[in-house]
Design a protein around this motif. Sequence first.
Motif, PDB file in Angstrom:
ATOM      1  N   GLU A 120       0.780  -1.167   0.024  1.00  0.00           N
ATOM      2  CA  GLU A 120       0.097  -0.122   0.044  1.00  0.00           C
ATOM      3  C   GLU A 120       0.936   1.157   0.086  1.00  0.00           C
ATOM      4  N   ARG A 121       0.304   2.225  -0.535  1.00  0.00           N
ATOM      5  CA  ARG A 121       0.877   3.546  -0.480  1.00  0.00           C
ATOM      6  C   ARG A 121       0.727   4.324   0.694  1.00  0.00           C
ATOM      7  N   GLY A 122       1.058   5.151   1.251  1.00  0.00           N
ATOM      8  CA  GLY A 122       1.063   5.926   2.175  1.00  0.00           C
ATOM      9  C   GLY A 122      -0.292   6.429   2.738  1.00  0.00           C
ATOM     10  N   SER A 249      17.951   2.568  -0.387  1.00  0.00           N
ATOM     11  CA  SER A 249      17.097   3.917  -0.625  1.00  0.00           C
ATOM     12  C   SER A 249      16.293   4.276   0.372  1.00  0.00           C
ATOM     13  N   TRP A 250      15.962   5.524   0.486  1.00  0.00           N
ATOM     14  CA  TRP A 250      14.983   5.782   1.583  1.00  0.00           C
ATOM     15  C   TRP A 250      14.290   7.106   0.948  1.00  0.00           C
ATOM     16  N   GLN A 251      13.188   7.488   1.558  1.00  0.00           N
ATOM     17  CA  GLN A 251      12.323   8.473   0.961  1.00  0.00           C
ATOM     18  C   GLN A 251      11.427   8.723   2.076  1.00  0.00           C
ATOM     19  N   TYR A 272       5.368  10.247   6.311  1.00  0.00           N
ATOM     20  CA  TYR A 272       6.051   9.087   6.371  1.00  0.00           C
ATOM     21  C   TYR A 272       7.797   9.076   6.038  1.00  0.00           C
ATOM     22  N   GLY A 273       8.075   7.851   6.560  1.00  0.00           N
ATOM     23  CA  GLY A 273       9.671   7.787   6.127  1.00  0.00           C
ATOM     24  C   GLY A 273       9.570   6.093   5.846  1.00  0.00           C
ATOM     25  N   LEU A 274      10.540   5.875   4.807  1.00  0.00           N
ATOM     26  CA  LEU A 274      10.520   4.575   4.291  1.00  0.00           C
ATOM     27  C   LEU A 274      12.259   4.334   4.042  1.00  0.00           C
ATOM     28  N   ALA A 309      11.801  -3.762   3.268  1.00  0.00           N
ATOM     29  CA  ALA A 309      11.603  -2.453   3.376  1.00  0.00           C
ATOM     30  C   ALA A 309      10.768  -2.131   4.681  1.00  0.00           C
ATOM     31  N   LEU A 310      11.167  -1.064   5.333  1.00  0.00           N
ATOM     32  CA  LEU A 310      10.387  -0.697   6.573  1.00  0.00           C
ATOM     33  C   LEU A 310       9.702   0.856   6.491  1.00  0.00           C
ATOM     34  N   ARG A 311       8.502   1.091   6.818  1.00  0.00           N
ATOM     35  CA  ARG A 311       7.862   2.424   6.691  1.00  0.00           C
ATOM     36  C   ARG A 311       7.166   2.670   8.004  1.00  0.00           C
ATOM     37  N   TYR A 312       7.279   3.854   8.359  1.00  0.00           N
ATOM     38  CA  TYR A 312       6.487   4.349   9.468  1.00  0.00           C
ATOM     39  C   TYR A 312       5.637   5.575   8.893  1.00  0.00           C
TER      40      TYR A 312
END
Length: 381
Positions: A120-122, A249-251, A272-274, A309-312
């Motif tokens: 899913e997108r943020g 990569s990070w975004q 968000y941070g990924l 991958a990890l996202r908050y």
Amino acid sequence: MLALAACTAPALAADGEDDGPVTATLGGRLHLDFASFDNDPRGTPNKDDTEIRRAWVDVSGRFFAVDYKLEADFSGDRVEAKDVYVSRGFGNAGKLTVGQFKQYYSLDDRTSSNYGPLLERGNAATTLAPLYRLGASWQANPGDFTWAASIYSLESIDAWQVKGRAAGGRVTWAPAPQAGDVLHLGLSLAREAYDNPGANGVPALRIRPRPAGHLSDESRLTLVSFADGRDTDVDKWSLEYAQVRGPWSWQGEFSGATFDDGAQRGNVMAGYGLVSWFVTGETRAYDRKTGRFARIKDIHHTAGAFELALRYDQMRGAQHLDGQPDLRRGNTEAWTLGGNWYLRDNLRFMLNLIESRNRDRLAGATVDRTRAVTGRLQFDF
């Protein structure tokens, strides 16, 4: 579906005639999803489920002086139109597009669902992005920059009940990007004017993210709601940052929107941070002409590529009558850990672990906590 077939039949007959006045290329994607939930006792539990998330077919090519694309999703109860447009390039000056197309808003939303590192997108991309709308746009790619601006209706081919008009655009900068070495900065803006949301058959205007995935409808929290039939103005923005360094990569993005119907106001803020890591050494591909991530290239091993991958992700909203205290204030947040196995560049299996939480900030209470395991088998061509 019959209309799409009728439109595309003459073009398909010319498939492969690259030098002719009419060309056509067939494409598509199939996303098969599942979700299993660990619900807390608050509220209605989400049900474990499977779905055909996307079953898209598209035809694109050239028809004499213009390029075209016809795209539809066959996954639901009815066929839903996606990109349906014609365009024409004018050399270095840019390209004009007319029809229904995805609007230019945020790196997260502009990156195809085929290429994102998580299912899913943020929250901001799934609730604030204008998605597919009828309109006209101009896009250009001068040097290290891209920019696009459009005017569009708030209607789409399949959602004609929503009325209103809007304008928006996006600009990005990526200095001399190359494989494994990318810096990306971007800004998106949109101004939308909704006519009578919630009245005369017009849907209400609400921001209700799904923190635990697409099938987590019971975990949705309403952050703002405009349903009293008054014309509502919405201003949206998003700041973008991303880097690629070899297999890493990070975004991140910081996004927001304000809502005003003359009697009440609302605002939402999201961020968000990924971070992504290709364990097998590949690198995320970047398309400098459109300012977004693209298909993975050069898989190193016969067994495929593996990505972690990890996202908050957090989103909060508040709403109040003019001159009055907040009548609604809440936030939703989620941690998502993902693993992707690319058997080929167009075939992958995705698995996500999600921990989500909703809070009513007026009551100072957690109103939902949901854990989920979600997955996807994905193929595109």
